[in-house]
Design an enzyme around this catalytic site. Structure first.
Site, PDB file in Angstrom:
ATOM      1  CE  LYS A   1      -0.100   3.256   4.800  1.00 34.93           C
ATOM      2  NZ  LYS A   1       0.019   3.354   6.242  1.00 34.93           N
TER       3      LYS A   1
ATOM      4  N   GLY B   1       2.327   2.133  10.853  1.00 33.32           N
ATOM      5  CA  GLY B   1       3.272   3.232  10.686  1.00 33.32           C
ATOM      6  C   GLY B   1       3.984   3.626  11.971  1.00 33.32           C
TER       7      GLY B   1
ATOM      8  CB  SER C   1       5.110  -1.920  12.014  1.00 35.70           C
ATOM      9  OG  SER C   1       4.681  -0.611  12.316  1.00 35.70           O
TER      10      SER C   1
ATOM     11  CG  ASN D   1      -1.674   1.223   1.459  1.00 39.06           C
ATOM     12  OD1 ASN D   1      -1.759   2.060   0.560  1.00 39.06           O
ATOM     13  ND2 ASN D   1      -2.265   1.365   2.646  1.00 39.06           N
TER      14      ASN D   1
ATOM     15  CD  GLU E   1      -2.824   5.469   6.901  1.00 38.89           C
ATOM     16  OE1 GLU E   1      -2.851   5.529   5.664  1.00 38.89           O
ATOM     17  OE2 GLU E   1      -1.881   4.937   7.534  1.00 38.89           O
TER      18      GLU E   1
ATOM     19  CG  HIS F   1      -5.780   1.934   5.369  1.00 43.21           C
ATOM     20  ND1 HIS F   1      -5.329   2.859   6.290  1.00 43.21           N
ATOM     21  CD2 HIS F   1      -4.761   1.061   5.181  1.00 43.21           C
ATOM     22  CE1 HIS F   1      -4.091   2.553   6.621  1.00 43.21           C
ATOM     23  NE2 HIS F   1      -3.717   1.466   5.963  1.00 43.21           N
TER      24      HIS F   1
ATOM     25  CD  GLU G   1      -3.671  -2.552   7.431  1.00 40.97           C
ATOM     26  OE1 GLU G   1      -2.554  -2.751   6.948  1.00 40.97           O
ATOM     27  OE2 GLU G   1      -4.343  -1.546   7.182  1.00 40.97           O
TER      28      GLU G   1
HETATM   29  P1  PGA Z   1       2.787   0.235   7.689  1.00 43.37           P
HETATM   30  O1  PGA Z   1       1.306   0.452   7.097  1.00 43.37           O
HETATM   31  O2  PGA Z   1       3.298  -1.041   7.109  1.00 43.37           O
HETATM   32  O3  PGA Z   1       3.546   1.441   7.258  1.00 43.37           O
HETATM   33  O4  PGA Z   1       2.621   0.148   9.176  1.00 43.37           O
HETATM   34  C1  PGA Z   1       0.440  -0.627   6.891  1.00 43.37           C
HETATM   35  C2  PGA Z   1      -0.853  -0.142   6.301  1.00 43.37           C
HETATM   36  O5  PGA Z   1      -1.255   0.981   6.619  1.00 43.37           O
HETATM   37  O6  PGA Z   1      -1.507  -0.832   5.495  1.00 43.37           O
END
Ligand code: PGA
Length: 252
Positions: free
Chosen positions: A12, A174, A214, A10, A98, A96, A168
């Site tokens: 982003k 992140g 992560s 992803n 976010e 997601h 997640e």
């Molecule tokens: P990350 O993000 O691997 O940077 O923690 C995962 C995600 O948001 O799908």
């Protein structure tokens, strides 16, 4: 039962016109013809078509990071599932964290997105996961149960065959704070149990449940080795081909 692992990057809101194509090509070339795992990448909307072209003929599939539930109309700034499909994508991420927490998308809205994406012929990666405060209040299972029931409401068994789940935990995204393999396994086993309640044991045995939060080359293997972890949704570590490919290889 053993499912071939699925690793999705992803991106982003990262990359540029040139770097997106370079990254996509590096992933596709580096992965080659391997069929030992499945690999997908989710670039930002403006580069979807050029990334689809860049990986054409390779084993890498392209997906979008989001879609809008309506097929077309006066929805300034939105992108429909049909448009994503027409750009050559095979799947879309929905829900997601976010978007749930940063953009306040509701479970009802996510349910409409899932339904429209499936109708457009896209597979769906449906993201669920608890906040740190919810985990600390022992609410993780309750949150997952609710998100699954609300997000997947009204889907037929045939439609659900085109859905995979990404667990997640919001506190792991992140942050560098990866869930322990045991925490991931517990949540995944719980999700599989809930899917069995909603869609029956057979579909529950086949549904892909990815872990996200992560994931990096050096922690991927341990997490991917858990019996109910069928792959990974990778954010930050998907922005460098080498690191992302190392995760995909850990899944082989
Ligand atoms: P990350 O993000 O691997 O940077 O923690 C995962 C995600 O948001 O799908």
């Amino acid at each position: 039962m053993s499912r071939k692992k699925l690793i999705i990057g992803n991106w982003k809101m990262h990359t540029h016109p040139k770097s997106s194509v370079e990254l996509a090509k590096a992933v596709a070339d580096g992965w080659g013809n391997s069929e030992s795992a499945m690999v997908g990448i989710c670039p930002p909307f403006p580069w979807l078509a050029s990334v689809v072209e860049a990986v054409q003929g390779s084993k890498v599939e392209v997906g979008a990071q989001n879609c809008y539930p309506a097929h077309e109309g006066a929805y300034t700034g939105e992108v429909s599932a049909i448009m994503i499909k027409e750009a050559g994508c095979k799947f879309v991420l929905v829900g997601h964290s976010e978007r749930r927490h940063g953009l306040h998308e509701t479970d009802l809205f996510l349910n409409r997105k899932i339904t429209s994406a499936l109708k457009a012929g896209l597979a769906v990666v449906f993201c669920v996961g608890e906040l740190l405060s919810e985990r600390e209040a022992q609410q993780t299972e309750h949150v997952l149960e609710y998100q699954l029931a609300a997000g997947l409401a009204g889907l037929t068994e045939d439609e659900f065959k085109h859905v995979c789940i990404a667990y997640e935990p919001v506190w792991a995204i992140g942050t560098g704070k990866v869930a322990t393999p045991q925490q991931a396994q517990e949540a995944h086993a719980f999700i599989r149990k809930r899917i069995a309640k909603l869609f029956g044991e057979n579909l529950a045995a086949h549904v892909y449940i990815l872990y996200g939060g992560s994931v990096k080359a050096d922690n991927a293997k341990e997490i991917l080795n858990q019996p109910d972890v069928d792959g990974a949704l990778v954010g930050g570590a998907s922005l460098k081909a080498d690191g992302f490919l190392a995760i995909a290889r850990a899944a082989e």
